[in-house]
Structures are given as structure tokens and as C-alpha cells.
Design a protein around this motif. Sequence first.
Motif, PDB file in Angstrom:
ATOM      1  N   TRP A   1       0.711  -0.663   0.169  1.00  0.00           N
ATOM      2  CA  TRP A   1      -0.047   0.020   0.502  1.00  0.00           C
ATOM      3  C   TRP A   1       1.187   1.360   0.149  1.00  0.00           C
ATOM      4  N   ARG A   2       1.882   1.412   0.745  1.00  0.00           N
ATOM      5  CA  ARG A   2       2.655   2.430   0.717  1.00  0.00           C
ATOM      6  C   ARG A   2       3.746   2.538  -0.809  1.00  0.00           C
ATOM      7  N   SER A   3       3.654   1.567  -1.427  1.00  0.00           N
ATOM      8  CA  SER A   3       4.209   1.636  -2.933  1.00  0.00           C
ATOM      9  C   SER A   3       3.015   2.443  -4.037  1.00  0.00           C
TER      10      SER A   3
ATOM     11  N   ALA B   1       4.069  -2.397 -12.232  1.00  0.00           N
ATOM     12  CA  ALA B   1       2.682  -3.369 -12.826  1.00  0.00           C
ATOM     13  C   ALA B   1       3.639  -4.912 -12.485  1.00  0.00           C
ATOM     14  N   GLY B   2       4.964  -4.616 -11.404  1.00  0.00           N
ATOM     15  CA  GLY B   2       5.653  -6.050 -11.383  1.00  0.00           C
ATOM     16  C   GLY B   2       5.186  -6.057  -9.862  1.00  0.00           C
TER      17      GLY B   2
ATOM     18  N   MET C   1       0.745  -8.907 -14.420  1.00  0.00           N
ATOM     19  CA  MET C   1       1.715  -8.567 -14.833  1.00  0.00           C
ATOM     20  C   MET C   1       2.358  -7.720 -16.179  1.00  0.00           C
ATOM     21  N   LEU C   2       1.983  -9.090 -17.199  1.00  0.00           N
ATOM     22  CA  LEU C   2       2.008  -9.766 -17.860  1.00  0.00           C
ATOM     23  C   LEU C   2       1.288  -8.925 -19.050  1.00  0.00           C
TER      24      LEU C   2
ATOM     25  N   VAL D   1      11.279  -3.915 -18.288  1.00  0.00           N
ATOM     26  CA  VAL D   1      11.303  -2.986 -16.658  1.00  0.00           C
ATOM     27  C   VAL D   1      10.248  -3.672 -15.471  1.00  0.00           C
ATOM     28  N   ALA D   2       9.090  -4.446 -16.443  1.00  0.00           N
ATOM     29  CA  ALA D   2       8.367  -5.516 -15.563  1.00  0.00           C
ATOM     30  C   ALA D   2       8.611  -6.193 -14.886  1.00  0.00           C
TER      31      ALA D   2
END
Length: 169
Positions: free
Chosen positions: A13-15, A116-117, A125-126, A167-168
Motif C-alpha cells: 500500500w505504501r508503494s 506492474a511488477g 503483470m504481463l 522493466v515490469a
Amino acid sequence: MARPGGTYPESFWRSLKHLNDFRLFLSTFFFILALFTERLHLISTNQIRWFVLVSLLYALLCLAFVHLRRRRSFGFERQLTLQLMTDIMVITLLMHLGGGIETGLGLVLIVPMAAAGMYSETRSMLTATAVAAIAVLLEQTVQDWGQTGLVQGYARAALLSAGFFTVAG
């Protein structure tokens, strides 16, 4: 892997809060850019109004996302999915209004793809990353509709899309 009962650690949640902060900064930047774009000759005059309108709408959506995150009325994955899809649509639209892939605005999508990661399921994610890649490629198609010399723009769009997956992942 899905969490039992839909509970996620506070760090998730912090992210999401940090992603929302970035999104608020970005929407403010887009709005200010639109105000001074006439002097900088970045966007054609007929699209400035649309750029301002989309920037303001993005800022309002960002504020709504902050409210949803605080209330936690939706689960983490639902909120993240909604926010990522909104980022993809809005940033791709702003990229189009700004002049396409050459503007560099597509690079801003790297941050949501990194977010998304945070998904616990690789398939989810994909999916978000694939939607971003398709959006960038479709924007390039619309940008080049009826023009020649398509290869250069598509090469940039394809490299950017490959960067999303890197990146993801």
C-alpha cells in the motif's frame, strides 16, 4: 500468487501511495507544460485545449485514486489494475496529442510498468504490460496513418514496448 483474503502487506500500500504521488506530480507537470507549450512550440495550437483538458482530468483521477487508496474500499490488485490502465490510456493519449513517439512522453510509461511488477500474479503483470505495448503501437499506427516512412516510428515504438516488458519483469 493471490493473497488469502485479499490482504497485502503495508509495504504494498505504501508503494501504491508513492505511485499516486508520482502520478499527481506528473499530472501537474503536464498541466503546466500545456500552459507554456505555446511559447515552447511543443504542441500544435489546435491540440493545446485537449492537452489541458486531459491533464486536468488526469489530475482529478489522481485525487480519486488517493481517496480510494486511503479507504481501501477495493482490493490492492483491483486498485493497481485500475490505476495502471488509466495511466496507460491517459499517457498514450497525451503522447498522441503532443506529437507521437518522438516527443519522449512514452518513456513516462516506464514508471507504471515498474509498478506492474508489484502484482503477485505474473499473468496479471504481463497483461498490463501487453496493454501498454499495444497502446503505444496503436498510437504509432494512428500517428502514421496515410504517411510514408513508417519504419522509424515503429522501431521506436517496438523498442519502447520491449522496455516495458523488461522493466515490469
